[in-house]
Design an enzyme around this catalytic site. Structure first.
Site, PDB file in Angstrom:
ATOM      1  N   ALA A  66      13.787  15.695   5.049  1.00 48.20           N
ATOM      2  CA  ALA A  66      13.964  16.802   5.992  1.00 48.20           C
ATOM      3  C   ALA A  66      13.666  18.091   5.236  1.00 48.20           C
ATOM      4  CB  ALA A  66      15.395  16.806   6.509  1.00 48.20           C
ATOM      5  N   GLY A 109      14.821  11.819   4.506  1.00 49.97           N
ATOM      6  CA  GLY A 109      14.315  11.583   5.851  1.00 49.97           C
ATOM      7  C   GLY A 109      12.950  10.914   5.851  1.00 49.97           C
ATOM      8  N   GLU A 112      13.711   7.321   5.476  1.00 50.84           N
ATOM      9  CA  GLU A 112      14.284   6.885   6.764  1.00 50.84           C
ATOM     10  C   GLU A 112      13.190   6.735   7.813  1.00 50.84           C
ATOM     11  OE1 GLU A 112      17.088  10.146   6.829  1.00 50.84           O
ATOM     12  OE2 GLU A 112      18.764   8.774   6.521  1.00 50.84           O
ATOM     13  N   GLU A 132      19.827  12.355  -0.902  1.00 51.56           N
ATOM     14  CA  GLU A 132      20.596  13.399  -0.212  1.00 51.56           C
ATOM     15  C   GLU A 132      21.869  13.794  -0.944  1.00 51.56           C
ATOM     16  OE1 GLU A 132      19.153  10.788   1.211  1.00 51.56           O
ATOM     17  OE2 GLU A 132      18.393  11.269   3.209  1.00 51.56           O
TER      18      GLU A 132
END
Ligand code: DAK
Length: 258
Positions: A66, A109, A112, A132
């Protein structure tokens, strides 16, 4: 400025390719990119021509996670308002096979995102990870669940709790990726797999994907019942008749998608 997500309609018959295109930010997934990804996948999921989708990034990064700069100063309500989890659902909900072609970093992300795909082809120098924790958060796009389901609790815990990166070789050995290929071949191999799927009967492909994914969340007896029903449903399709008759008549099948 170049589009942050590029849709290439037909690198092969029945195949669409989506490229995340923010190389200057290591393809960090900002809101714009996520919305574009969700939009393209929703459209491709519905059109009648696309049978399989390849999702890729650039040479240095599939996606480095992200966009940290976009969320660094956000508060709880702002995060809630952004509704990013809904975009994740839209991405994961594509009914057609999605193949991740991963070169470079697939972190946070980005990892993911790769794990929402159905097949992951990685280049030899690709690296995966859920770092993270190192920036004070936890995986929020499914990482704590999908990584543990893919590789088991103890390996997932090791990587989620330390944030350590995972090489392509390790990722393959632990079952996080489907194939590792030389770096220059990543995209071509993913397109090749997509092309193989694109000529198969689409209803069978769709129900196979559904049975695997829904079955993973269900107790074995329910999952087996779902599989049995899905198989029975396919006996109403023209493609089942065509596929089996073509085998018996020793000819190539002509699938219509019905
Ligand atoms: N966000 C923003 N910018 C990034 C970025 C990221 N994740 N990753 C890289 N960049 C930017 C860098 O800031 C740099 O920008 P400039 O300084 O040039 O302006 C540029 O990309 C090049 O980066 P580097 O100079 O660092 O490049 P290197 O090749 O040396 O290193 C790297 C590449 C990927 C190892 C490194 O950039 C890195 O460690 N990046 C951060 C990786 C990371 O921590 N990823 C996890 C982010 S957190 C949610 C769901 C999911 C999430 C959040 C919410 N909800 C449902 C609400 C997910 C969270 C995450 O993914």
């Amino acid at each position: 400025m170049a589009d942050p997500v590029v849709l290439l309609e037909r690198p092969a018959e029945g195949v669409a390719l989506i490229r995340i295109n923010r190389p200057e930010a290591r393809n960090a997934l900002n809101l714009e990119v996520r919305k574009l990804l969700a939009g393209h996948l929703a459209e491709l999921g519905e059109d009648t021509v696309t049978r399989a989708i390849v999702l890729t990034g650039s040479e240095k990064a599939f996606a480095a996670g992200a966009d940290i700069k976009e969320m660094a100063e956000a508060g709880t309500i702002e995060m809630l308002r952004r509704g990013v989890h809904k975009l994740w659902r839209a991405i994961a909900g594509c009914p057609k096979p999605v193949i991740a072609a991963v070169s470079g970093y697939a972190l946070g992300g980005g990892c993911e995102l790769a794990m929402t795909c159905d097949i992951i082809v990685a280049g030899e120098s690709a690296s995966f990870g859920q770092p993270e924790v190192r920036i004070g958060i936890i995986p929020g796009g499914g990482g704590t669940q999908r990584l543990a389901r893919a590789v088991g609790k103890y390996k997932a815990m090791k990587y989620i709790l330390t944030g350590e990166l995972i090489s392509a070789k390790e990722a393959f050995e632990m079952g996080l990726v489907s194939e590792v290929v030389p770096d220059p071949e990543v995209e071509g191999r993913a397109i090749d797999l997509a092309r193989q799927i694109a000529v198969l009967p689409p209803l069978a492909v769709q129900l196979a994907k559904e049975a695997v994914l829904a079955g993973m969340d269900a107790p074995l007896t329910s999952a087996l019942a779902l599989e049995a029903k899905s198989l029975q449903i396919l006996f109403s399709s023209q493609d089942q008749k065509e596929g089996m008759r073509a085998f018996i008549e020793k000819r190539k099948p002509k699938f219509s998608g019905r």
